[in-house]
Design an enzyme around this catalytic site. Sequence first.
Site, PDB file in Angstrom:
ATOM      1  N   ARG A 153     -12.361  11.454  15.451  1.00  0.00           N
ATOM      2  CA  ARG A 153     -13.404  11.594  14.423  1.00  0.00           C
ATOM      3  C   ARG A 153     -14.672  10.884  14.896  1.00  0.00           C
ATOM      4  NH1 ARG A 153     -11.252   8.715   9.729  1.00  0.00           N
ATOM      5  NH2 ARG A 153      -9.719  10.331   9.376  1.00  0.00           N
TER       6      ARG A 153
ATOM      7  N   ILE B 103       8.094  -2.513   2.214  1.00  0.00           N
ATOM      8  CA  ILE B 103       7.283  -3.720   2.009  1.00  0.00           C
ATOM      9  C   ILE B 103       7.918  -4.914   2.730  1.00  0.00           C
ATOM     10  CG2 ILE B 103       6.224  -5.250   0.325  1.00  0.00           C
ATOM     11  CD1 ILE B 103       5.187  -2.253   0.430  1.00  0.00           C
ATOM     12  N   SER B 104       7.193  -5.431   3.712  1.00  0.00           N
ATOM     13  CA  SER B 104       7.659  -6.586   4.482  1.00  0.00           C
ATOM     14  C   SER B 104       7.641  -7.834   3.614  1.00  0.00           C
ATOM     15  CB  SER B 104       6.756  -6.809   5.690  1.00  0.00           C
ATOM     16  OG  SER B 104       6.975  -5.802   6.640  1.00  0.00           O
TER      17      SER B 104
ATOM     18  N   GLU C 107       0.917   0.186  10.489  1.00  0.00           N
ATOM     19  CA  GLU C 107      -0.535  -0.145  10.526  1.00  0.00           C
ATOM     20  C   GLU C 107      -1.328   1.114  10.882  1.00  0.00           C
ATOM     21  OE1 GLU C 107      -0.040  -4.159   9.519  1.00  0.00           O
ATOM     22  OE2 GLU C 107      -1.928  -3.104   9.727  1.00  0.00           O
TER      23      GLU C 107
ATOM     24  N   LEU D 190       0.845  -1.189   0.000  1.00  0.00           N
ATOM     25  CA  LEU D 190       0.000   0.000   0.000  1.00  0.00           C
ATOM     26  C   LEU D 190       0.889   1.252   0.000  1.00  0.00           C
ATOM     27  CD1 LEU D 190      -2.747   1.489   0.358  1.00  0.00           C
ATOM     28  CD2 LEU D 190      -2.528   1.129   2.823  1.00  0.00           C
TER      29      LEU D 190
END
Lengths: 393, 260
Positions: free
Chosen positions: A386, A168-169, A374, A136
Amino acid sequence: MTASVIASEPPRSPFALTDDQRALKETAGEFAAERIAPEAVRWDRDKHFPVDVLAEAGRLGMGGIYVDEQYGGTGLSRFDAALVFEELATGCPTIAAYISIHNMVAWMIDAFGDQRQREQWLPELCAMRSLGSYCLTEPEAGSDAAALRTRAVLDGDEYVVNGVKQFISGSGYSDVYVVMVRTGESGSGGISTLVIDGRSEGISFGPEESKMGWNAQPTRQVVFSDVRVPVRNRLGEEGIGFRIAMSGLDGGRLNIGACSLGGARAALERSLTYVGQRSAFGSRLGDFQALRFKLADMATELEAARTLLWRAAAALDAKDPEATRLCAMAKRLATDSGFNVANEALQLYGGYGYLSEYGMEKIVRDLRVHQILEGTNEIMRLIISRGLLESNQ
Amino acid sequence: MNIVVLVKQVPDTWSERKLSDSDHTLDRASADAVLDEINERAVEEALLAKEAHGGEVTALCMGPERATEAIRKALSMGADKAVHLSDEALHGTDAVGTAKALAKVVGTLESVDMIIAGNESTDGRSGAVPAMLAELLGWPQLTYARSLSLDGSTVTIERETDAGVTSVRAELPAVVSVTEKINEPRYPSFKGIMAAKKKPVSTLTLADAGIDAGEVGLSGALTQMVSSAPAPPKEAGQQVTDEGDGGTRIVEFLSGKNLV
């Protein structure tokens, strides 16, 4: 059984684990103690990614913990998974966290893939004979994930993918990459999700990042240069990629929180042993009230974080509308408390805690990143606030 | 190949174990109870044999109600079903009584080809039950196996004792006891854990198994525990400060004990 026997039994605690859950926890704990913990310091030092041990975890059912059993998964709940990840992390938070990421990849294919896609990738992923990476984040799109720029352009029945994914793991080792790409307009509505084979032509990997912790799993860029991906590898419709990406985060946050709890618990247990043995000024360290109070606070903070994490996991399983907010709260608390407790445990260990040999500093280094990934803990606060403001309107 | 594995719930060897003051039997409530480690290896060996030759693995356990946890572990590792002999009258049963009771239960099972047990339990450590059971059944006994192989109607083991290693073979059905060297037991898989509760467990009382209550329990025991005392605490060792003569003093100490 007579009525009097029933009457004399105390009411069942809503926090009591079932026999199955206790057995799952025990197996994960034994696996962590016997197969992971003894090697954890060496893996960290040598930057070794133990794919053989991951395959062993896969054989036990840890590669698709909440994936449909029909496709090789274990079909457990998020709550069960939280128990498993805490136990695995007592052996090594880094290995536990990679297994969590891998599970998110498998779950996304299970949740959003069609039958053919699930049949194609899930059995191997669940067994951890093939490994998964989640793509992502980009060099200039972290917390603001909707700003991602990796582009996929339709050409016949294939997409041509160009762009770079960051942090990126498992990158370079993984076989299956679930990649968020831009197929349409800017913003969150123009994002789609592709499953890309790690051996595709045009895919390459950056050098291994040198990191503070998490050394037992590789972190590299994934670079796409005119990578051709069949349209049939797209999960769901075009334009729902951001929703897919976000839907994985609640569970991912629980898992990473659980990994912090496990790492911190291991550090606390070691410091308990240490203060029970080490003496100074004619007394055992554990007899000094200042240290006893410190230990009491550490245990309390972990238990509070665990209780909230269990509550959030149960909410996610129950599809409670509050789940996202609870998961954000649990991730924030568990990763902050986990880091602080591990850091205090190192302090109790004195100079030895600072030496790599004893494994204490490694836990602190590993847990530090849980406050960042995360969704950073600042983003967690954004999500929580929010929700607060909305519910007050 | 139908195999019965004897499984026993014992106090965890890592926890503090005690005998009760009243009758010198094991105080089961005072320690964490687990499936005996050696039994995990026995279960593993049975599962390996099943995987190679087919058939069924039945876990057989004699013990109080709580022993269902140990049975569950065996089932989650992959045993197909279990028989649990549970009766309050069994409390205090000695090795002979245990063997008699187990033999009766085995008699209720159909077509058993082999019984696998640990060579001794980590609590009682009499090490006698497998041999006694074989005697009562009239089957050959192959004890202290560090390896086991099956060939049609025979079983062959490498038997390892302090005296050496011998290869021993017997016709089936037979009783085999295994040592800690025989294998590394598998972890129960998550699927195995979830499947365990659906597997059949038949719970038998003494009457169900046709066992004479007079032959078991404390009253039926042929041996009697007369007294017991906790192990004495470890005493601190003798400390010697090296003042340049450390080597000499070590030799003096060892020769004083006739060790050199």
